[in-house]
Design an enzyme around this catalytic site. Structure first.
Site, PDB file in Angstrom:
ATOM      1  N   TYR A  11       0.830  -1.222   0.000  1.00 28.98           N
ATOM      2  CA  TYR A  11       0.000   0.000   0.000  1.00 28.98           C
ATOM      3  C   TYR A  11       0.861   1.268   0.000  1.00 28.98           C
ATOM      4  CZ  TYR A  11      -3.156   3.501   2.148  1.00 28.98           C
ATOM      5  OH  TYR A  11      -3.871   4.628   2.462  1.00 28.98           O
ATOM      6  N   SER A 124       6.364   3.334  13.209  1.00 30.55           N
ATOM      7  CA  SER A 124       4.941   3.562  13.481  1.00 30.55           C
ATOM      8  C   SER A 124       4.773   4.289  14.794  1.00 30.55           C
ATOM      9  CB  SER A 124       4.256   2.193  13.555  1.00 30.55           C
ATOM     10  OG  SER A 124       2.971   2.340  14.089  1.00 30.55           O
ATOM     11  N   ALA A 125       3.702   5.058  14.895  1.00 33.35           N
ATOM     12  CA  ALA A 125       3.372   5.721  16.163  1.00 33.35           C
ATOM     13  C   ALA A 125       3.123   4.699  17.266  1.00 33.35           C
ATOM     14  CB  ALA A 125       2.136   6.598  15.981  1.00 33.35           C
ATOM     15  N   TYR A 150       3.678  -6.791  17.110  1.00 34.88           N
ATOM     16  CA  TYR A 150       3.925  -5.885  15.972  1.00 34.88           C
ATOM     17  C   TYR A 150       4.631  -4.620  16.460  1.00 34.88           C
ATOM     18  CZ  TYR A 150       3.075  -2.282  12.503  1.00 34.88           C
ATOM     19  OH  TYR A 150       3.250  -1.239  11.627  1.00 34.88           O
ATOM     20  N   LYS A 154       8.618  -3.156  15.831  1.00 40.58           N
ATOM     21  CA  LYS A 154       9.014  -1.838  15.301  1.00 40.58           C
ATOM     22  C   LYS A 154       9.995  -1.152  16.255  1.00 40.58           C
ATOM     23  CE  LYS A 154       6.659  -1.703  11.477  1.00 40.58           C
ATOM     24  NZ  LYS A 154       7.358  -1.771  10.189  1.00 40.58           N
ATOM     25  N   GLY A 293      -6.860  -3.288  23.775  1.00 40.24           N
ATOM     26  CA  GLY A 293      -5.585  -2.657  23.425  1.00 40.24           C
ATOM     27  C   GLY A 293      -5.718  -1.285  22.786  1.00 40.24           C
TER      28      GLY A 293
HETATM   29  P1  NAD Z   1       1.630  -3.756   3.007  1.00 35.85           P
HETATM   30  O1  NAD Z   1       1.389  -5.083   3.627  1.00 35.85           O
HETATM   31  O2  NAD Z   1       0.696  -3.270   1.972  1.00 35.85           O
HETATM   32  O3  NAD Z   1       3.131  -3.693   2.437  1.00 35.85           O
HETATM   33  C1  NAD Z   1       4.185  -4.485   2.967  1.00 35.85           C
HETATM   34  C2  NAD Z   1       4.807  -5.213   1.813  1.00 35.85           C
HETATM   35  O4  NAD Z   1       5.891  -6.034   2.285  1.00 35.85           O
HETATM   36  C3  NAD Z   1       3.836  -6.144   1.080  1.00 35.85           C
HETATM   37  O5  NAD Z   1       3.869  -5.848  -0.304  1.00 35.85           O
HETATM   38  C4  NAD Z   1       4.375  -7.541   1.363  1.00 35.85           C
HETATM   39  O6  NAD Z   1       4.117  -8.449   0.311  1.00 35.85           O
HETATM   40  C5  NAD Z   1       5.847  -7.259   1.571  1.00 35.85           C
HETATM   41  N1  NAD Z   1       6.563  -8.258   2.363  1.00 35.85           N
HETATM   42  C6  NAD Z   1       6.166  -8.817   3.535  1.00 35.85           C
HETATM   43  N2  NAD Z   1       7.085  -9.708   3.941  1.00 35.85           N
HETATM   44  C7  NAD Z   1       8.082  -9.702   3.026  1.00 35.85           C
HETATM   45  C8  NAD Z   1       9.310 -10.424   2.881  1.00 35.85           C
HETATM   46  N3  NAD Z   1       9.694 -11.339   3.792  1.00 35.85           N
HETATM   47  N4  NAD Z   1      10.084 -10.173   1.801  1.00 35.85           N
HETATM   48  C9  NAD Z   1       9.701  -9.256   0.880  1.00 35.85           C
HETATM   49  N5  NAD Z   1       8.564  -8.558   0.948  1.00 35.85           N
HETATM   50  C10 NAD Z   1       7.751  -8.780   2.017  1.00 35.85           C
HETATM   51  O7  NAD Z   1       1.723  -2.693   4.217  1.00 35.85           O
HETATM   52  P2  NAD Z   1       1.776  -1.100   4.168  1.00 35.85           P
HETATM   53  O8  NAD Z   1       0.529  -0.600   4.789  1.00 35.85           O
HETATM   54  O9  NAD Z   1       2.177  -0.628   2.832  1.00 35.85           O
HETATM   55  O10 NAD Z   1       2.938  -0.857   5.220  1.00 35.85           O
HETATM   56  C11 NAD Z   1       4.283  -0.701   4.819  1.00 35.85           C
HETATM   57  C12 NAD Z   1       5.153  -0.567   6.062  1.00 35.85           C
HETATM   58  O11 NAD Z   1       4.671   0.531   6.838  1.00 35.85           O
HETATM   59  C13 NAD Z   1       5.107  -1.793   6.970  1.00 35.85           C
HETATM   60  O12 NAD Z   1       6.402  -1.989   7.500  1.00 35.85           O
HETATM   61  C14 NAD Z   1       4.151  -1.381   8.059  1.00 35.85           C
HETATM   62  O13 NAD Z   1       4.409  -2.027   9.275  1.00 35.85           O
HETATM   63  C15 NAD Z   1       4.447   0.113   8.167  1.00 35.85           C
HETATM   64  N6  NAD Z   1       3.314   0.872   8.733  1.00 35.85           N
HETATM   65  C16 NAD Z   1       2.074   0.786   8.142  1.00 35.85           C
HETATM   66  C17 NAD Z   1       1.005   1.474   8.696  1.00 35.85           C
HETATM   67  C18 NAD Z   1      -0.381   1.372   8.082  1.00 35.85           C
HETATM   68  O14 NAD Z   1      -1.348   1.734   8.763  1.00 35.85           O
HETATM   69  N7  NAD Z   1      -0.535   0.939   6.846  1.00 35.85           N
HETATM   70  C19 NAD Z   1       1.190   2.277   9.835  1.00 35.85           C
HETATM   71  C20 NAD Z   1       2.473   2.363  10.392  1.00 35.85           C
HETATM   72  C21 NAD Z   1       3.532   1.649   9.829  1.00 35.85           C
END
Ligand code: NAD
Ligand code: UDP
Length: 338
Positions: A11, A124-125, A150, A154, A293
Site C-alpha cells: 500500500y 509507526s506511532a 507488531y 518496530k 488494546g
Molecule cells: P503492506 O502489507 O501493503 O506492504 C508491505 C509489503 O511487504 C507487502 O507488499 C508484502 O508483500 C511485503 N513483504 C512482507 N514480507 C516480506 C518479505 N519477507 N520479503 C519481501 N517482501 C515482504 O503494508 P503497508 O501498509 O504498505 O505498510 C508498509 C510498512 O509501513 C510496513 O512496515 C508497516 O508495518 C508500516 N506501517 C504501516 C502502517 C499502516 O497503517 N498501513 C502504519 C504504520 C507503519
C-alpha cells in the site's frame, strides 16, 4: 537517486514509488507478494509512464535476496517490507518477529556489503505505546509497555538500526513514525487492498460503502474524547509518500526519527461523516465494545518534520475519503480481476 523499495508493491510502497518517480528518482521494487500483487507495481508504471523494475524475493532469506539483487545498483533504500496486522501479531508472534526483524538484519548486512548508506525505515506511532501526552513528539518514550508483538518489532528494529549506526557511522538512517495512513492516489488506480476482513477503519468503511460488508462496528463510544469514539491522526498516503522523498533527500549520518502526521485528530464518527459526504453513500454502523488494546487519543506533533524536512501535510481527511472512494468504487475487488 536510485532507490530500492523493500515491500514496494504494498500500500504505502506503491504510492511512494509513484511519488519518487514523479520527482525524477529511479526505483526498484523488491517484494515477495505475501501481502500484495505485482499488478500494483504495474499500475505505478502505467501512471508514471515508465516500467518499474520488480524483483521477487523473500527478504528474510539472505541468499535469495543477494541473488535477486545481483547486478542491480541502488544508492538508497526505503524499508517497507514486513507484516503489519496488530491482532495477527498477537496470535503469531514468532512469525511476526522473524519476518520483521530478519528482513531488517538481512537488509542492513546487504547495505553494508554494498556500501549503500541511506536508509528510510517504516516505523509507526505504535512505538510510543499508550500515550503519556498528546500530541506526541519524538521525545515521547519509545518501547515501553507496548501491547503487541507488531509494536515491539518496530521498537526493536529502531534499536537495531541505532546500534548498527554506532558500529557504522556512515549510515544515514531515518525512522519515520507513521500515524494513520489513509486514502489513495487521486486517480483511483492504486490504493489499499487488504486481504480478508480489513482491520483498519478507513478500508472497512470503504467496503461497507461499496456494499461488500453490511455495517461498520464502531469500537466503543465512551472514550474520553469529544464524541466518545477513538481519535486518531489520519494522514493521506500521498502526503506520507512525499514525506519519504523529503526524508531521503535530507538523510544525514546517524539516526533521526520523525513523526509523519497532520497534527489534527479525527474521531470515528468524523471519519464516517467525511466518507459519507465524499461518496454520497450512507455507512450503516453499530456501536460495539471497545477493541482490546485500543487507546482513546493518538495525535502527532509533526513540528520536527515540518522544520527539518521542510515537509507538512497538504491534504485533508475529506481528500482521503474522496480518493479512497475513487479506488474502492473503481476496484471493488482490489487488484484481483474485477
Ligand atoms: P503492506 O502489507 O501493503 O506492504 C508491505 C509489503 O511487504 C507487502 O507488499 C508484502 O508483500 C511485503 N513483504 C512482507 N514480507 C516480506 C518479505 N519477507 N520479503 C519481501 N517482501 C515482504 O503494508 P503497508 O501498509 O504498505 O505498510 C508498509 C510498512 O509501513 C510496513 O512496515 C508497516 O508495518 C508500516 N506501517 C504501516 C502502517 C499502516 O497503517 N498501513 C502504519 C504504520 C507503519
Ligand atoms: N475502529 C472502529 N471500527 C473498525 C476499525 C477501527 O471503530 O472496524 C476504530 C478504532 O477503535 C480506532 C480507530 O477506528 O479508534 C482507528 O483504528 P485503526 O485500526 O484504523 O488504526 P489504529 O488502531 O492502528 O490507530
Amino acid at each position: 537517486m536510485r532507490v530500492l523499495l523493500t515491500g514496494g508493491a504494498g500500500y504505502i510502497g506503491s504510492h511512494t514509488a509513484l511519488e519518487l518517480l514523479g520527482r525524477g528518482h529511479q526505483v526498484v521494487v523488491l517484494d515477495d507478494f505475501s501481502n500484495s500483487s505485482p499488478e500494483a507495481t504495474r499500475r505505478v508504471g502505467e501512471l508514471a509512464g515508465q516500467e518499474v523494475p520488480l524483483v521477487r524475493a523473500d527478504l528474510t532469506d539472505p541468499e535469495a535476496t543477494r541473488a535477486a539483487l545481483e547486478g542491480i545498483d541502488f544508492d538508497a533504500v526505503v524499508h517497507f517490507a514486513g507484516l503489519k496486522a496488530v491482532g495477527e501479531s498477537v496470535a503469531q508472534p514468532t512469525r511476526y518477529y522473524r519476518t520483521n526483524i530478519d528482513s531488517t538484519l538481512v537488509l542492513l548486512d546487504l547495505m553494508r556489503e554494498r556500501g549503500v548508506t541511506k536508509l528510510v525505515f517504516s516505523s509507526s506511532a505504535t512505538v510510543y505505546g499508550d500515550p503519556r501526552y498528546v500530541p506526541q513528539d519524538e521525545a515521547h518514550p519509545v518501547g515501553q509497555a507496548l501491547t503487541n508483538p507488531y509494536g515491539w518489532s518496530k521498537a526493536m528494529i529502531e534499536q537495531i538500526i541505532t546500534d548498527t549506526a554506532t558500529a557504522w557511522p556512515e549510515l544515514e538512517a531515518v525512522l519515520l513514525r507513521y500515524f494513520n495512513p489513509v486514502g489513495a492516489h487521486p486517480s483511483g488506480r492504486i490504493g489499499e487492498d487488504p486481504s480478508g476482513i480489513p482491520n483498519n477503519l478507513m478500508p472497512f468503511i470503504a467496503q461497507v460503502a461499496v456494499g461488500k460488508r453490511a455495517e461498520l462496528s464502531v469500537f466503543g463510544d465512551h472514550y474520553d474524547t469529544p464524541d466518545g469514539t477513538g481519535v486518531r491522526d489520519y494522514i493521506h498516503v500521498m502526503d506520507l509518500a512525499a514525506g519519504h522523498v523529503a526524508a531521503l533527500e535530507h538523510a544525514a549520518p546517524g539516526v533521526t526519527a520523525y513523526n509523519l502526521g497532520s497534527g489534527t485528530g479525527s474521531s470515528v464518527f468524523d471519519v464516517i461523516r467525511a466518507f459519507e459526504a465524499a461518496s454520497g453513500v450512507a455507512v450503516p454502523y453499530a456501536v460495539v465494545a471497545p477493541r482490546p488494546g485500543d487507546v482513546a487519543n493518538v495525535v502527532a506533533n509533526p513540528e520536527k518534520a515540518n522544520r527539518e524536512l521542510n515537509w507538512a501535510t497538504t491534504l485533508t481527511l475529506e481528500d482521503a475519503c474522496r480518493d479512497s472512494w475513487a479506488w474502492q468504487s473503481q476496484n471493488p475487488n482490489g487488484y484481483a480481476a474485477n
